[in-house]
Scaffold this active site. Structure first.
Site, mmCIF file in Angstrom:
data_model
loop_
_atom_site.group_PDB
_atom_site.id
_atom_site.type_symbol
_atom_site.label_atom_id
_atom_site.label_comp_id
_atom_site.label_asym_id
_atom_site.label_seq_id
_atom_site.Cartn_x
_atom_site.Cartn_y
_atom_site.Cartn_z
ATOM 1 N N HIS A 483 0.832 -1.201 0.000
ATOM 2 C CA HIS A 483 0.000 0.000 0.000
ATOM 3 C C HIS A 483 0.876 1.265 0.000
ATOM 4 C CE1 HIS A 483 -3.657 2.361 1.289
ATOM 5 N NE2 HIS A 483 -2.713 3.150 1.760
ATOM 6 N N GLU A 484 1.830 1.306 0.929
ATOM 7 C CA GLU A 484 2.685 2.495 1.016
ATOM 8 C C GLU A 484 3.570 2.634 -0.226
ATOM 9 O OE1 GLU A 484 1.846 4.634 3.038
ATOM 10 O OE2 GLU A 484 0.647 3.330 4.314
ATOM 11 N N HIS A 487 1.645 4.405 -2.887
ATOM 12 C CA HIS A 487 1.721 5.862 -2.719
ATOM 13 C C HIS A 487 3.062 6.374 -3.236
ATOM 14 C CE1 HIS A 487 -1.899 6.773 -0.534
ATOM 15 N NE2 HIS A 487 -1.595 6.027 0.522
ATOM 16 N N HIS A 490 3.279 6.600 -6.944
ATOM 17 C CA HIS A 490 2.476 7.722 -7.435
ATOM 18 C C HIS A 490 3.319 9.001 -7.404
ATOM 19 C CE1 HIS A 490 -1.784 9.767 -7.163
ATOM 20 N NE2 HIS A 490 -1.247 9.860 -8.359
#
Length: 696
Positions: A483-484, A487, A490
């Site tokens: 998940h991190e 980010h 992105h």
């Protein structure tokens, strides 16, 4: 390098001063080993003085504003402030000390005041409006147009059009909110750190896994105690709630955890009064700006349009999830009664009974799975996935770090060009706030000397290695890491060259979770997972049979989990839209009403969940916690295109990179989504992924 400097004399001072003050050196990565609390105030004050002088000069200039002569100097100046202040905020979160905390909290009002002043500067606003209305605007790139449109919106939201007396009050509100949020965070960290429990009788710890016991024993030794020492940090607290057969121990730990930073502990650390004040001040801020409530103000820059729309979305999702949650709970109660002799399920029994039911139903335990995910294999597998999807290569590199366990990596493209870099700080420690998060260090942009390489921080709170073996992660922790990293990608894979909309900048808050939640899906793909496992002792890969059991258990209690997220989201939005702080109803009473409406699990009366709800009281999620579910609709639907074409399909990967990751905030998130997916988002994939569809 300083493209903008008030005077040549100050510039020459600069070249000497940054050697003395590491926070003023913008030539490369932060010099973490050299940053001291006493550097903070002088660096920030110097930069703010220079920036104010620059603003005065730009406003004194009567010529029509252009991108190069007006926007660019402002961008350069504000980037320097964020690059000096960023490492300070980061260190305050990961290497907290009394001296650093003091320096941070003393300087925070100055930073807050500076940005509030900018946001309220009517003359600056007029300059941006003039640029928007000029002939040059039509010739600018889409990204630059978006920067200017965002600036105009932010001036309106920052109070630029307010009369002077209201501007002054708005500024006071901003400063007070920044101070209260920081105190909320400090109180929670201190209250979490203040509690330790030492158990000296091994029989009281039956059921706890060996590596957890080993970590607890090492913690006791480090504290000069005998026996086993437990804390309220996740790697210590969670296994007790999940595995400890000792019900009294679970209750004791639960009570300590659920009452952190509340009136049940040290009065100085009680977040209750802070929460009331924060909500009240946010309401006042919204009213000053002409909004009916803070929820409306928060949504002015998000995809969702009104608080009512968010509340309706949450309630509809709750209706779909509720039958599944009720079934989950009925099964758990029956199992606890029949198999565990628990006639009544308390909050401190839920995790324990759930783990036992999972083990019985799917014939595996999380602990067994954890042995197959050593840190080195997980990182290798995660990097390999990203390399396959996006044609990149990731390799360890070196940089100054803030703790010896932190690592640093380079990301390169197929031609060997450096695309981005990131720090990885995986383990929990006393000086680090809880949770997992990504933050930006440096943002990609084009400068005179070429492209500036973006850099990110990735932070988690996993158990550090014990007994000389590599750290092993639960599958949930693997998902958190993915998940991190989503980010991070992105931020790092953007191809935008203008700071204001590069990477995660300018992306609507309720779309920011799309790339992160999208990455989580790969943790359930055999082709990905098998390549990132190695049994800690035998070295064997994860057996397919065990993975199939994990897959079967994937949506175990997903009804309960979905309702829990909805409970938090609804509480957050209602508190910021239809609730009046000090208006007769307390924040806890509001939460009780929300639970009565959507929850099936009721915590005990002493539970003080809001007192540790940092996301909304100390983070950026106020009236925005719904973003997780909102973005999950987008991420599940985006992932379904991979499911249709092969999950490791580099062509679809290239398309996702080009249309979503590369675009940053240079266009609306819905535009990026539809460019990738070929249509508007549908909720069907989310319901399917979460098993919230009746099988008929």
């Amino acid at each position: 390098m300083y493209p903008v400097s008030p005077t040549q004399g100050e510039n020459s001072f600069h070249s000497q001063s940054f050697h003395m003050n590491p926070l003023l050196d913008f030539t490369g990565l932060p010099r973490f080993a050299e940053i001291k609390p006493e550097h903070v105030a002088p660096a920030i004050e110097q930069l703010l003085n220079e920036n104010r002088a620059l603003v005065e000069r730009l406003l004194a200039d009567d010529v029509p504003p252009t991108w190069d002569d007006f926007v660019l100097p402002m961008e350069d100046a504000n980037e320097r402030v964020s690059r000096a202040w960023g490492p300070v905020g980061h260190l305050n979160a990961v290497m907290n000390s009394p001296e650093l905390r003091e320096a941070y909290n003393a300087t925070l009002p100055k930073i807050t005041q500076y940005y509030a002043e900018l946001g309220q500067n009517l003359a600056l606003f007029k300059k941006f409006k003039a640029l928007r209305d000029s002939a040059e605007f039509g010739t600018l790139s889409g990204a630059r147009k978006k920067v200017i449109e965002n600036e105009l919106r932010d001036f309106r939201l920052g109070g630029a059009e307010l009369p002077e007396d209201k501007k002054a009050r708005y500024l006071e509100v901003q400063e007070k909110l920044a101070e209260l949020s920081s105190r909320f965070s400090d109180n929670l960290l201190d209250a979490t750190n203040a509690y330790t429990l030492v158990i000296e009788n091994r029989d009281e710890l039956n059921g706890l896994p060996e590596d957890v016991l080993q970590a607890a024993r090492e913690a006791a030794e480090a504290a000069g105690k005998t026996g086993w020492l437990f804390t309220l940090k996740a790697p210590s607290y969670m296994p007790v709630m999940q595995y400890a057969d000792n019900r009294a121990l679970r209750e004791k730990m639960y009570r300590a955890y659920a009452t952190r930073a509340s009136e049940f502990g040290d009065a100085k650390l009680d977040n209750g009064p802070l929460m009331d004040e924060i909500v009240k001040l946010r309401g006042e801020e919204a009213a000053l700006l002409g909004f009916a409530n803070y929820g409306e103000l928060s949504l002015a820059s998000k995809m969702a349009e009104t608080p009512q729309q968010v509340v309706q979305f949450m309630r509809e999702l709750a209706q779909r999830a509720r039958p599944f949650a009720e079934k989950d709970l009925a099964e758990l109660r029956e199992f606890a009664r029949n198999e565990l002799d628990l006639s009544e399920l308390h909050s401190w029994d839920i995790g324990y009974a759930s783990e036992k039911l999972r083990e019985k139903r799917y014939a595996f335990s999380e602990q067994e799975v954890k042995q197959y995910f050593p840190e080195d294999a997980v990182l290798l597998g995660m990097f390999r996935l990203v390399e396959t999807l996006y044609g990149l290569s990731i390799a360890q590199a070196s940089a100054p770090v803030w703790h010896e366990s932190v690592r640093f990596f380079d990301i390169r493209d197929a031609q060997g060009q450096l695309v981005g870099q990131f720090y990885l700080d995986l383990y929990a420690r006393n000086s680090k706030r809880g949770g997992a998060w990504m933050d930006d260090v440096i943002t990609r942009r084009r400068k005179a000397e070429g492209i500036q390489t973006p850099v990110a921080y990735l932070n988690c709170n996993f158990s550090a290695p014990v007994g000389g073996k590599p750290a092993t992660f639960t599958h949930d922790e693997v998902i958190t890491l993915f998940h991190e990293f989503g980010h991070g990608l992105h931020h790092l894979l953007t191809e935008v060259e203008d700071l204001g909309v590069s990477g995660i900048n300018g992306v609507e808050w309720d779309a920011v979770e799309l790339p992160s939640q999208f990455m989580e899906n790969f943790c359930w793909e055999w082709d990905v997972v098998q390549g990132m496992t190695r049994q800690a002792d035998s070295g064997e890969k994860l057996p397919r049979a065990l993975f199939d059991k994990m897959l079967a258990a994937k949506n175990f209690q997903s009804g309960l989990q979905t309702l829990r997220q909805i409970e938090f989201s609804l509480f957050d939005m209602l508190m910021h839209s239809s609730f009046e702080a000090g208006g007769g109803k307390t924040i806890l009473q509001l939460l009780d009403e929300v639970r009565a409406e959507v929850a099936v699990l009721m915590p005990p009366d002493f539970n003080r969940f809001p007192h540790s709800f940092s996301h909304i009281f100390a983070g950026g999620y106020a009236a925005g916690y719904y973003s997780y579910k909102w973005a999950e609709v987008l991420s599940a639907d985006a992932y379904s295109l991979f499911e249709e074409h092969g999950v490791l399909n580099p062509d679809i990967g290239a398309r996702f990179r080009a249309e979503v990751l590369a675009m940053g905030g240079s266009r609306g998130a819905m535009e990026s989504f539809t460019a990738f997916r070929g249509r508007e988002p549908s909720i069907a994939a989310l319901l399917r992924h979460n098993g919230l569809i009746e099988e008929g």
